[in-house]
Design a protein around this motif. Structure first.
Motif, short mmCIF file in Angstrom:
data_model
loop_
_atom_site.label_atom_id
_atom_site.label_comp_id
_atom_site.label_asym_id
_atom_site.label_seq_id
_atom_site.Cartn_x
_atom_site.Cartn_y
_atom_site.Cartn_z
N LEU A 61 -3.23 0.82 -11.66
CA LEU A 61 -3.39 -0.04 -10.49
C LEU A 61 -3.72 0.73 -9.23
O LEU A 61 -4.14 0.15 -8.24
N ASP A 94 -4.28 -4.95 -2.08
CA ASP A 94 -4.47 -5.68 -3.34
C ASP A 94 -3.13 -6.09 -3.93
O ASP A 94 -3.01 -7.17 -4.52
N GLU A 95 -2.12 -5.28 -3.77
CA GLU A 95 -0.80 -5.57 -4.33
C GLU A 95 0.08 -6.38 -3.39
O GLU A 95 0.88 -7.21 -3.83
N GLU A 96 -0.07 -6.16 -2.07
CA GLU A 96 0.88 -6.74 -1.12
C GLU A 96 0.32 -7.89 -0.30
O GLU A 96 1.09 -8.67 0.28
N ARG A 105 -9.73 -2.30 -9.80
CA ARG A 105 -9.74 -3.30 -8.73
C ARG A 105 -11.15 -3.83 -8.49
O ARG A 105 -11.37 -5.04 -8.34
#
Length: 360
Positions: free
Chosen positions: A315, A28-30, A321
């Motif tokens: 997060l 989700d972040e990368e 999410r």
């Protein structure tokens, strides 16, 4: 053999449990890594609906839905990238044009990965992308507002509308080239990880041999209506994932059980309609079930956030999410008809002061 016992469903569950779910927060972040798509390919999931004689699994639609639920609930970004692949495969399987022989087998086996660039056709009579017959092929001009999987896909299914109102579907390489320029990756509230860009088309020329379908817009719309009014399996996948988070939270077991019973019933009815032999029947009922599923999706993800308290907005928490993914699914594949139904349902809920009345 039951759907749950199908080998591809078992592989999807192992993939979800061993790789996708444990790394969902990181993805989700990368961003979705190439290794995730490769893992989906190795599991044979890219060919789930492709004909056996062309290298696919030829699995029933119920198996494909179950796999979609599993993947979406584990890592919605990975699901969203790979789900683009299946529409081009299905379209090629129905085609008798030369492009079928060139692309169907490598797409069915996963040697190639496909994306889609045709949602803008739903804006007709607006024509964001124009297709013009030129030099034994087709020239495409305009803007594709959304294209997911840039840098992960090998080919794209591109659509434009020609002067007489026909929709022309053709395959193009998914890379920057003269006549095709991608935007920088979009920053989105959810699923930024899916590598979505817009595409500027300025005289992109494709040969006639790349065309897989040319059809009047009315025919496209007639096929698209039941597809867009059925509930996406991803809605159920993310909702069930949220209920699992809720079940493990303090005071969450009882509300999770109540929501699960309602979700099970809506899922049963929605899938029964998706399997109906006449796809253009029961449109209103399909829309009603879709909006009910959305309502339960919002309830499940919101409840997971509430039960998690302050920790839920970290997060690293799956609750936030999943809530963002639920917001995304509200508008994914949305048409004007679906939007009207959603807004009407939300207005009725507000006026009545109640949530949806439940099945039956």
């Amino acid at each position: 053999m039951t759907i749950a016992a199908h080998p591809l469903v078992s592989r999807a569950r192992r993939l979800a449990d061993d790789l996708l779910a444990p790394r969902a927060a990181q993805v989700d972040e990368e961003g979705v890594p190439v290794s995730h798509i490769e893992a989906v390919r190795r599991a044979g999931l890219l060919g789930v609906s492709a004909p056996r004689e062309d290298g696919g699994a030829g699995a029933p639609e119920g198996v494909a839905r179950e796999i979609a639920e599993i993947l979406a609930g584990a890592c919605c970004s990975t699901w969203f990238v790979q789900t683009q692949h299946h529409t081009p495969v299905k379209l090629l399987a129905k085609s008798e044009l030369p492009v079928r022989g060139r692309l169907l087998r490598p797409l069915a086996t996963g040697d190639l990965m496909a994306g889609i660039a045709y949602a803008h056709v739903r804006r007709f009579p607006r024509v964001p992308v124009r297709a013009t017959a030129e030099r034994g092929g087709w020239r495409f001009d305009g803007t594709v507002p959304w294209y997911t999987g840039w840098g992960l896909n090998d080919v794209m299914l591109l659509a434009g509308v020609c002067e007489r109102g026909d929709v022309v579907f053709a395959f193009a390489d998914a890379r920057e080239r003269p006549g095709l320029r991608p935007s920088p990756p979009m920053r989105l509230a959810a699923l930024t990880a899916a590598r979505t860009v817009s595409l500027e088309l300025d005289g992109l020329w494709l040969p006639e041999e790349s065309v897989v379908l040319r059809t009047p817009h009315e025919s496209f719309a007639r096929i698209d209506i039941p597809r867009s009014t059925n509930t996406s399996p991803a809605v159920f996948g993310v909702a069930y994932a949220a209920l699992r988070v809720l079940e493990n939270a303090p005071q969450g077991a009882e509300p999770a059980a109540a929501l699960r019973a309602d979700l099970d019933e809506v899922r049963r009815r929605a899938y029964a309609l998706a399997d109906h032999p006449v796809p253009h029947e029961h449109i209103e009922e399909r829309l009603n079930l879709k909006t009910r599923a959305y309502d339960l999706l919002r309830a499940a993800t919101t409840a997971a956030v509430v039960a998690g308290g302050g920790r839920a907005v970290d997060l690293r928490s799956p609750a936030q999410r999943l809530a963002r993914e639920a917001m995304f699914l509200l508008i994914q594949g949305q048409t004007a008809e679906v939007r009207r139904a959603q807004l009407a349902a939300l207005t009725q809920t507000r006026q009545s002061g109640e949530s949806w009345p439940g099945p039956g």
